[in-house]
Design a protein around this motif. Structure first.
Motif, short mmCIF file in Angstrom:
data_model
loop_
_atom_site.label_atom_id
_atom_site.label_comp_id
_atom_site.label_asym_id
_atom_site.label_seq_id
_atom_site.Cartn_x
_atom_site.Cartn_y
_atom_site.Cartn_z
N ALA A 58 29.22 -11.94 -11.17
CA ALA A 58 29.02 -11.40 -9.84
C ALA A 58 29.86 -12.14 -8.80
O ALA A 58 30.50 -11.51 -7.94
CB ALA A 58 27.54 -11.47 -9.46
N GLU A 59 29.87 -13.47 -8.86
CA GLU A 59 30.53 -14.25 -7.82
C GLU A 59 32.04 -14.26 -7.95
O GLU A 59 32.77 -14.17 -6.94
CB GLU A 59 29.98 -15.68 -7.82
CG GLU A 59 28.50 -15.76 -7.42
CD GLU A 59 27.94 -17.14 -7.60
OE1 GLU A 59 28.66 -18.01 -8.15
OE2 GLU A 59 26.78 -17.37 -7.20
N TRP A 60 32.54 -14.37 -9.19
CA TRP A 60 33.99 -14.53 -9.38
C TRP A 60 34.70 -13.22 -9.71
O TRP A 60 35.93 -13.16 -9.64
CB TRP A 60 34.26 -15.56 -10.47
CG TRP A 60 33.80 -16.92 -10.07
CD1 TRP A 60 32.65 -17.56 -10.46
CD2 TRP A 60 34.45 -17.80 -9.16
NE1 TRP A 60 32.55 -18.78 -9.85
CE2 TRP A 60 33.65 -18.96 -9.05
CE3 TRP A 60 35.63 -17.73 -8.42
CZ2 TRP A 60 33.99 -20.03 -8.23
CZ3 TRP A 60 35.98 -18.80 -7.61
CH2 TRP A 60 35.15 -19.93 -7.52
N GLN A 61 33.96 -12.22 -10.08
CA GLN A 61 34.58 -10.94 -10.39
C GLN A 61 34.29 -9.92 -9.29
O GLN A 61 35.20 -9.42 -8.64
CB GLN A 61 34.09 -10.41 -11.73
CG GLN A 61 34.64 -9.05 -12.11
CD GLN A 61 36.13 -9.08 -12.45
OE1 GLN A 61 36.66 -10.14 -12.76
NE2 GLN A 61 36.78 -7.93 -12.36
N ILE A 62 33.03 -9.62 -9.06
CA ILE A 62 32.66 -8.55 -8.14
C ILE A 62 32.82 -8.98 -6.69
O ILE A 62 33.52 -8.33 -5.90
CB ILE A 62 31.22 -8.07 -8.41
CG1 ILE A 62 31.08 -7.57 -9.85
CG2 ILE A 62 30.84 -6.98 -7.42
CD1 ILE A 62 31.96 -6.39 -10.18
N ILE A 99 26.64 -4.92 -10.67
CA ILE A 99 25.85 -6.12 -10.96
C ILE A 99 24.50 -5.73 -11.56
O ILE A 99 24.03 -6.34 -12.54
CB ILE A 99 25.66 -6.96 -9.69
CG1 ILE A 99 27.02 -7.43 -9.17
CG2 ILE A 99 24.76 -8.16 -9.97
CD1 ILE A 99 26.95 -8.14 -7.83
N LYS A 100 23.86 -4.71 -11.00
CA LYS A 100 22.58 -4.25 -11.54
C LYS A 100 22.72 -3.75 -12.98
O LYS A 100 21.83 -3.96 -13.81
CB LYS A 100 22.01 -3.14 -10.66
CG LYS A 100 21.51 -3.62 -9.31
CD LYS A 100 20.97 -2.44 -8.50
CE LYS A 100 20.42 -2.89 -7.15
NZ LYS A 100 19.92 -1.74 -6.35
N ALA A 101 23.85 -3.10 -13.28
CA ALA A 101 24.07 -2.61 -14.65
C ALA A 101 24.18 -3.77 -15.62
O ALA A 101 23.66 -3.71 -16.75
CB ALA A 101 25.34 -1.76 -14.69
N ALA A 102 24.84 -4.85 -15.20
CA ALA A 102 24.95 -6.03 -16.07
C ALA A 102 23.57 -6.65 -16.31
O ALA A 102 23.24 -7.03 -17.44
CB ALA A 102 25.90 -7.05 -15.43
N ILE A 103 22.76 -6.75 -15.26
CA ILE A 103 21.42 -7.32 -15.41
C ILE A 103 20.57 -6.44 -16.32
O ILE A 103 19.84 -6.94 -17.20
CB ILE A 103 20.75 -7.47 -14.02
CG1 ILE A 103 21.53 -8.48 -13.18
CG2 ILE A 103 19.30 -7.90 -14.16
CD1 ILE A 103 21.06 -8.57 -11.74
N ALA A 104 20.66 -5.13 -16.14
CA ALA A 104 19.86 -4.22 -16.97
C ALA A 104 20.28 -4.30 -18.43
O ALA A 104 19.42 -4.25 -19.34
CB ALA A 104 20.03 -2.78 -16.44
N PHE A 105 21.58 -4.43 -18.70
CA PHE A 105 22.04 -4.51 -20.09
C PHE A 105 21.58 -5.81 -20.74
O PHE A 105 21.14 -5.82 -21.90
CB PHE A 105 23.56 -4.40 -20.14
CG PHE A 105 24.14 -4.42 -21.52
CD1 PHE A 105 23.76 -3.47 -22.46
CD2 PHE A 105 25.06 -5.39 -21.90
CE1 PHE A 105 24.28 -3.48 -23.74
CE2 PHE A 105 25.59 -5.40 -23.18
CZ PHE A 105 25.20 -4.45 -24.10
N ARG A 139 29.25 4.55 -16.49
CA ARG A 139 30.32 4.24 -15.55
C ARG A 139 30.19 2.83 -14.99
O ARG A 139 31.19 2.14 -14.79
CB ARG A 139 30.31 5.27 -14.41
CG ARG A 139 31.39 5.06 -13.36
CD ARG A 139 31.34 6.14 -12.31
NE ARG A 139 31.66 7.44 -12.87
CZ ARG A 139 32.90 7.93 -12.96
NH1 ARG A 139 33.92 7.21 -12.53
NH2 ARG A 139 33.11 9.12 -13.48
N THR A 140 28.96 2.38 -14.72
CA THR A 140 28.79 1.11 -14.01
C THR A 140 28.85 -0.11 -14.93
O THR A 140 29.10 -1.22 -14.46
CB THR A 140 27.45 1.10 -13.26
OG1 THR A 140 26.39 1.36 -14.19
CG2 THR A 140 27.43 2.16 -12.19
N LEU A 141 28.62 0.07 -16.24
CA LEU A 141 28.59 -1.08 -17.15
C LEU A 141 29.98 -1.54 -17.55
O LEU A 141 30.16 -2.68 -18.02
CB LEU A 141 27.76 -0.73 -18.39
CG LEU A 141 27.48 -1.84 -19.39
CD1 LEU A 141 26.74 -3.00 -18.72
CD2 LEU A 141 26.71 -1.34 -20.59
N GLY A 142 30.98 -0.70 -17.38
CA GLY A 142 32.32 -1.03 -17.85
C GLY A 142 32.88 -2.31 -17.26
O GLY A 142 33.52 -3.10 -17.96
#
Length: 434
Positions: free
Chosen positions: A163-167, A192-198, A229-232
């Protein structure tokens, strides 16, 4: 006014010789608009605002004096009086003003980010008491800081760098280059939410990011199709840093546009925007920007007045990097909007950074949602009109030029170029068959 002179002009009680009908303010002499005790609303509003914002010693801090002046000189003092009595934001501002230290963005960031806090921050920025900052970007950082505090340690170890260094870092770069809209911030939150959910789903299925297989990913995407779309972004980041093995990030499918207007429909709607005086001025300008320059409404509402320039009796508007020539009729509309914008707020803009379509308060732009509602209410579709404008633009100009002039991503412009080429090929083949 209580009477009329022989030549037909309205007169006050004193001019008519009726002292008992004197409705002048006993302080400033303004005729009428008496609020209480023979004093007009404008004189009372300054007192009320100073009482609201005073420190324990009774004085108003230097930081808040511009706010006092702005509220005291508001066009509608009755609205300001109602705001001081009933609004949560006014009560919050009074508590903040009572502190010994100046109010800062950091101080407001420590409070729950509800409507009252957002309103107070916007009012302080609008009057110059706080410096302007990109609230969409700041809101993204603040939201993740609070979200990260609730993550399990083994999730935070992965999610925080992503989240901090990419998004967020990429969001800062985009904000430095141009507008960073509320829609862009929303899309970054979804990544970010997609990453947390995965990561949560992997825990529930006794998997880790390192041990997850392509079968696991396919199962997840099958049961959670909205995450395709969001997890990519997260998976590409994880693969590049070798945090996972054997996972092929899903490609972002480009949804081929299917809604278009005919050439005559597009032309008729453009004529309405340019010539129909019954339409609201903002709707006319937004509609013309969409139909002439294929602009997104989320970008249009972020435009500032300094994008409009003139040279040699010609007017230009900078949508991306280079100024674009405006037709004379649209030039007149834009100049009217800059000179007398619609202000639906008790405050007037205090800084030099003025939005072409100011919101509430004017230090913030009008929301894209309200602009879209305005266009729908006036029968001016957006998606089909923008698609038509894009296909026309890439049919006349190279995609790289369209990208540079209109602010469209280069890859998107090239996809539109291929689509236009396919459309022409199909058209020519049909004509040849005939």
């Amino acid at each position: 006014m209580v009477g009329r002179s022989q030549d037909g002009h309205d007169q006050c009680g004193l001019c008519c010789g009726a002292d008992s009908l004197n409705v002048q303010c006993r302080r400033c002499g303004y005729p009428g608009d008496i609020y209480t005790d023979g004093t007009c609303s404008r004189c009372i509003v300054r007192e009320r605002v100073e009482e609201l914002l005073a420190r324990p010693d009774g004085a108003v801090s230097t930081q808040l004096k511009p706010l006092v002046e702005a509220l005291a000189k508001a066009d509608d003092p009755w609205s300001v009086l109602a705001w001081t009595r009933a609004q949560r934001g006014a009560r919050l501002l009074a508590r903040l003003a009572a502190h010994e230290h100046d109010i800062t963005h950091g101080m407001l960031d420590t409070l729950p980010q509800d409507g009252a806090v957002r309103r107070v921050r916007a009012v302080l920025v609008a009057t110059g008491a706080l410096p302007w900052r990109n609230e969409n970007l700041a809101g993204l950082s603040l939201w993740f800081t609070r979200t990260a505090d609730q993550l399990p340690p083994h999730h935070a170890q992965v999610i925080k760098p992503f989240a901090e260094w990419q998004i967020i870092r990429d969001a800062r770069r985009r904000a430095a280059r141009g507008p960073y809209s509320a829609g862009a911030a929303h899309a970054d939150r979804l990544d970010i939410k997609a990453a947390i959910a995965f990561m949560t789903w992997l825990d529930e299925h006794d998997r880790t990011l390192r041990s997850a297989t392509q079968h696991d990913l396919d199962l997840y995407l099958t049961t959670h199709p909205a995450k395709h779309r969001t997890l990519g972004a997260f998976l590409r980041w994880a693969v590049a840093r070798r945090l996972t093995a054997g996972l092929a990030p899903p490609k972002k499918p480009w949804a081929r546009p299917s809604r278009f207007l005919t050439e005559q429909e597009q032309l008729d709607q453009l004529r309405r925007c340019l010539n129909d005086t019954s339409l609201p001025l903002e709707a006319r300008i937004i509609g013309a920007f969409v139909r002439l320059y294929a602009q997104q409404v989320s970008r249009i509402v972020e435009f500032t007045t300094d994008r409009y320039t003139t040279q040699d009796d010609r007017a230009y508007f900078t949508f991306a990097h280079n100024p674009v020539l405006l037709p004379p009729t649209l030039t007149t509309l834009v100049e009217r909007q800059i000179t007398a914008p619609r202000l639906n707020d008790i405050l007037a803009p205090a800084s030099d950074r003025k939005f072409l379509f100011p919101g509430r308060p004017p230090s913030r732009p009008r929301s894209a949602a309200s602009a879209l509602s305005l266009m729908r209410a006036n029968g001016l579709p957006i998606l089909s009109a923008r698609n038509t404008a894009m296909i026309e633009a890439v049919g006349e100009l190279p995609p790289v030029v369209v990208s540079d002039l209109f602010g469209v991503a280069a890859s998107t412009a090239h996809r539109w170029g291929h689509l236009a080429a396919e459309s022409w090929a199909a058209y020519l083949a049909a004509r040849q068959a005939e």
